[in-house]
Motif scaffolding. Structure first.
Motif, PDB file in Angstrom:
ATOM      1  N   GLY A 235      26.461  72.509   0.947  1.00  0.00           N
ATOM      2  CA  GLY A 235      26.783  72.116  -0.370  1.00  0.00           C
ATOM      3  C   GLY A 235      27.674  70.685  -0.373  1.00  0.00           C
ATOM      4  N   ARG A 236      27.694  70.003   0.585  1.00  0.00           N
ATOM      5  CA  ARG A 236      28.439  68.776   0.663  1.00  0.00           C
ATOM      6  C   ARG A 236      27.574  67.413   0.551  1.00  0.00           C
ATOM      7  NH1 ARG A 236      30.768  71.550   5.212  1.00  0.00           N
ATOM      8  NH2 ARG A 236      29.075  70.211   6.701  1.00  0.00           N
ATOM      9  N   TYR A 237      26.154  67.556   0.728  1.00  0.00           N
ATOM     10  CA  TYR A 237      25.471  66.630   0.586  1.00  0.00           C
ATOM     11  C   TYR A 237      25.446  65.850  -0.738  1.00  0.00           C
ATOM     12  CZ  TYR A 237      21.418  63.438   1.298  1.00  0.00           C
ATOM     13  OH  TYR A 237      20.599  62.289   1.754  1.00  0.00           O
ATOM     14  N   GLN A 238      25.734  64.368  -0.644  1.00  0.00           N
ATOM     15  CA  GLN A 238      25.742  63.904  -2.080  1.00  0.00           C
ATOM     16  C   GLN A 238      24.647  62.885  -2.498  1.00  0.00           C
ATOM     17  OE1 GLN A 238      29.581  61.829  -2.253  1.00  0.00           O
ATOM     18  NE2 GLN A 238      30.882  63.770  -2.372  1.00  0.00           N
ATOM     19  N   VAL A 239      24.384  63.096  -3.900  1.00  0.00           N
ATOM     20  CA  VAL A 239      23.317  62.115  -4.369  1.00  0.00           C
ATOM     21  C   VAL A 239      23.995  61.374  -5.671  1.00  0.00           C
ATOM     22  CG1 VAL A 239      21.222  61.943  -5.495  1.00  0.00           C
ATOM     23  CG2 VAL A 239      21.351  63.605  -3.680  1.00  0.00           C
TER      24      VAL A 239
END
Length: 570
Positions: free
Chosen positions: A437-441
């Motif tokens: 849940g750390r991947y950023q867009v």
């Protein structure tokens, strides 16, 4: 966008490391030394393990001497050790007779002992244990008696029978291969793109710097209103999903009444070095979905992603799920990973040291050469893809099998932009940001738990790149019903599983969002086996989620005939 962690050009050792990386084809010399040192030091401080290995070596030597003194009996029960079912190096009858039987048994016993020496060493990390076991196997595979003329009974028999003609043919093949390697010549491919493969009728209806979007012509009088978008991996060309007419997934889907769109990725060059994962997301599936809804008028689109394309699709689906009304009707993942904690043998090549050296290798040219990537894939199956090929081609003088459509596609490789490849390795393999849940867009973390549309997952039994147990982890990440299929075959052949193909089978089971989570082993027990192609089940699943059929939508504005121009880029 966040820049990958790379050494600055001003750092004095950057050029030096880049030179080393170039000489080593992007392979870090530090990583194997570190693993070997870690293994050796832990083994050196484990006297019980040393005694265990000494005892095992003594027992193996004694068993080998008994076997040799008995005249190398051919009976399986009389042999100290047998090859695994997947090891075909010693299948020839000559290996059952002395002295070759003695050589075979000595090698297999040494191989078994090496496995013991790199397993269950107290204090050794699991990652280094797996890597050391792999390295030991690679070193032993290189010196297997089957690789050399004097110790290979099949090669010797062939040489005597043909009076050396096999060696002349093998020498000519070796000379030809070396010439191609030195000159960089590409092998001739009998399957021509747009003529023999990628023949589905359609047209390019949208183009940006990274993709061409192909809309395929309908082949039925009526179609489901919801179109299907396929997002292939950009590691290879898209047409694995549109091979020959008889095994084209595209042509199968259009025959079932679906309007199909396909992304065809651009083959990047040095000018694309700065393209990152965000660019692939924005210019890839997000741009395609926007264009498809405009062309067809359908607010909903079924989506499917293959391998790395499936990983990117899951990011897109999670990003769009934050909107009030997502255009994604369903998500299908073909051998695509979203949790990389158990990403298989490919992780043996991926650690901080290796990624750092890859970044240095890519710094000058701006991309990763396809050969560098394919070399790692070949190492995972070195017996089948390297040593067995050399024995067959150079010792036996037998030409390779005629190149079929899948082999031609496999030889049609692509490059990877430096920034994108670095971000992918770091954020997925090293940090597992997407699953955590750390991947950023756009500066905001995306969560796969936001995905609430039905999911169809496909894993393949013998996948070395995306093991099915890793693909299966999608169950724990989304907030949706998941229908999962486990089919026989590998990463490519398992996905290209057209109806009518002999010896195809699969298991399938649906886990509702409200059901108790099943482990991969429990899922196997619950799943029902079917003796047919999983394409039939997927088509039925898509149909159940689709609305009543209507007349086919109009084609978008024609920019080029399918297969387009990007797929032709060398």
């Amino acid at each position: 966008m966040t820049q990958p962690s790379q050494s600055s050009p001003e750092v004095p050792d950057h050029a030096y490391r880049r030179l080393i990386a170039k000489l080593n084809h992007g392979t870090s010399p530090v990583a194997p030394v570190t693993m070997f040192s870690d293994w050796w030091l832990h083994l050196a401080t484990a006297p019980d393990k040393q005694l265990e290995l000494a005892k095992s070596a003594q027992e193996s030597v004694a068993a080998w001497f008994r076997f040799v003194n008995a005249g190398c009996p051919a009976e399986e029960s009389e042999r100290p050790i047998s090859p695994t079912k997947r090891d075909h190096r010693f299948a020839h009858n000559g290996w059952s007779s002395p002295p070759f039987a003695a050589l075979e048994q000595a090698f297999l016993l040494a191989e078994d002992w090496a496995d013991q020496a790199t397993t269950n060493v107290p204090g050794l990390s699991q990652d280094h244990e797996k890597s050391m076991r792999f390295m030991m196997r690679q070193m032993l595979d290189a010196v297997a008696p089957s690789n050399f003329l004097p110790t290979n009974p099949e090669a010797l028999e062939c040489t005597v029978t043909e009076k050396g003609a096999n060696l002349l043919r093998g020498g000519a093949t070796l000379s030809h291969d070396l010439r191609d390697k030195l000159t960089g010549a590409n092998p001739e491919r009998p399957n021509r793109v747009g003529k023999d493969v990628a023949t589905a009728k359609g047209q390019v209806v949208y183009r940006n710097h990274l993709i061409e979007l192909i809309q395929y012509a309908p082949t039925t009088d009526t179609v489901h209103p919801e179109p299907v978008l396929i997002v292939p991996a950009w590691i290879m060309k898209y047409y694995i999903l549109d091979l020959s007419p008889e095994n084209s997934m595209v042509q199968y889907l259009t025959a079932q009444g679906f309007t199909v769109f396909m992304i065809s990725w651009r083959n990047p060059s040095e000018e694309d070095a700065s393209l990152g994962m965000d660019d692939y997301l924005e210019l890839g599936p997000l741009a395609a979905l926007s264009e498809i809804t405009t062309i067809t008028g359908s607010p909903k689109v079924h989506t499917a992603g293959y391998c790395l394309g499936g990983t990117l699709l899951s990011i897109a689906a999670a990003t769009l799920a934050r909107k009030a009304d997502t255009p994604v009707a369903s998500m299908t993942l073909f051998a695509a990973q979203t949790d990389f904690t158990e990403a298989g043998e490919l992780t043996l090549f991926i650690n901080e040291s290796q990624v750092s050296f890859l970044e240095d290798a890519m710094a000058e040219q701006g991309f990763l050469e396809a050969e560098q990537m394919l070399g790692a894939f070949q190492m995972l199956r070195s017996n089948d893809l390297i040593w067995s090929h050399m024995v067959r081609a150079y010792l036996l003088g037998r030409p390779d099998m005629p190149m079929n459509d899948l082999m031609a596609w496999n030889a049609d490789s692509t490059r990877l932009p430096a920034r994108m490849h670095s971000e992918y390795l770091r954020k997925m393999f090293l940090q597992n940001d997407l699953a955590a849940g750390r991947y950023q867009v756009d500066g905001h973390a995306v969560s796969l738990r936001d995905i609430r549309v039905p999911v169809f997952g496909v894993g393949t039994e013998t996948d070395h790149i995306a093991p099915w147990t890793s693909v299966y982890k999608i169950h724990n990440l989304v907030h949706a019903d998941v229908t999962f299929v486990l089919t026989n075959g590998g990463h490519n052949a398992g996905v290209i599983s057209e109806p009518g193909h002999h010896h195809r089978h699969y298991k399938m089971h649906t886990t509702r969002d409200t059901d108790k989570a099943l482990s991969a082993a429990d899922w196997q027990d619950a799943a029902q086996r079917q003796e047919s192609s999983w394409w039939l089940a997927w088509s039925a699943w898509l149909s159940d989620l689709s609305s009543k059929k209507i007349s086919p939508p109009k084609m978008g504005r024609k920019l080029a005939e399918a297969p387009g121009t990007y797929v032709m880029m060398e």
